[in-house]
Design a protein around this motif. Structure first.
Motif, short mmCIF file in Angstrom:
data_model
loop_
_atom_site.label_atom_id
_atom_site.label_comp_id
_atom_site.label_asym_id
_atom_site.label_seq_id
_atom_site.Cartn_x
_atom_site.Cartn_y
_atom_site.Cartn_z
N UNK A 186 13.93 -37.61 -72.02
CA UNK A 186 14.67 -38.52 -72.93
C UNK A 186 16.00 -37.60 -73.29
N UNK A 187 15.91 -36.40 -73.45
CA UNK A 187 17.33 -35.63 -73.73
C UNK A 187 18.19 -35.54 -72.66
N UNK A 188 17.68 -35.44 -71.51
CA UNK A 188 18.34 -35.40 -70.48
C UNK A 188 19.19 -36.90 -70.29
N UNK B 270 23.25 -37.53 -69.87
CA UNK B 270 23.79 -38.34 -68.95
C UNK B 270 24.62 -39.50 -69.27
N UNK B 271 24.00 -40.19 -70.31
CA UNK B 271 24.91 -41.21 -70.93
C UNK B 271 26.01 -40.71 -71.53
N UNK B 272 25.89 -39.68 -72.32
CA UNK B 272 27.21 -39.23 -73.01
C UNK B 272 28.23 -38.75 -72.06
N UNK B 273 27.71 -37.98 -70.90
CA UNK B 273 28.61 -37.59 -69.78
C UNK B 273 29.38 -38.54 -69.25
N UNK B 274 28.72 -39.65 -68.90
CA UNK B 274 29.38 -40.97 -68.37
C UNK B 274 30.54 -41.36 -69.34
N UNK B 275 30.31 -41.57 -70.47
CA UNK B 275 31.11 -42.07 -71.62
C UNK B 275 32.13 -41.03 -71.90
#
Length: 167
Positions: A1-3, A7-12
């Protein structure tokens, strides 16, 4: 879940960087605004205008004997159209347009309102193929008037023609 959250944070973060830092429009052209060399402040413009006063008075009062033009005005649309036209014409004449030169001119008859005018001509270098294997390939100097290049005149003068900066 942390990854997944990272991943979503990196895309944003990537989207934000693309939007805010690259400043790319939807058609893919760069909209970064760069200040040109030679910008002057309004105070510097006033100083240049005031330094021209005695020269203008000498010509206007002694030679022309009537108020003469002190400025020229072209619409933004005319300027953009001229730059596109001159660049295209320069290519057709075998030149790479690298700038525009402003000349002072004078109408030859008294029928015109004000004798003085200003006109633009394209400048550039001849587009020649240079086969040179030298490590120090010297580029030709730029800025020469393009032979056969159309100039732009037909500007509006000051209001009134002898008006000083700012109008």
């Amino acid at each position: 879940m942390k990854k997944f959250i990272l991943f979503i944070f990196g895309i944003l973060l990537g989207i934000a960087a693309y939007y805010f830092y690259l400043k790319i429009t939807t058609d893919g052209t760069d909209v970064t605004i760069v200040a040109p060399k030679g910008l002057i402040t309004p105070e510097e413009a006033k100083t240049l205008d005031q330094a021209f006063n005695s020269r203008h008075a000498l010509i206007s009062d002694s030679i022309v004997k009537r108020p003469d033009n002190r400025s020229a005005w072209w619409s933004l649309e005319d300027m953009k159209n001229y730059l596109k036209y001159a660049e295209n014409e320069s290519k057709e004449l075998g030149y790479n347009m690298d700038g525009v030169r402003v000349y002072l001119g004078a109408y030859p008859t008294e029928a015109e309102v004000g004798y003085t005018t200003m006109f633009l001509v394209p400048t550039g270098v001849e587009n020649i193929s240079q086969g040179n294997s030298s490590l120090f390939n010297m580029l030709p100097p730029g800025g020469g008037d393009i032979p056969g290049g159309s100039g732009l005149n037909d500007s509006s003068g000051g209001n009134p023609p002898s008006a000083k900066y700012p109008q």
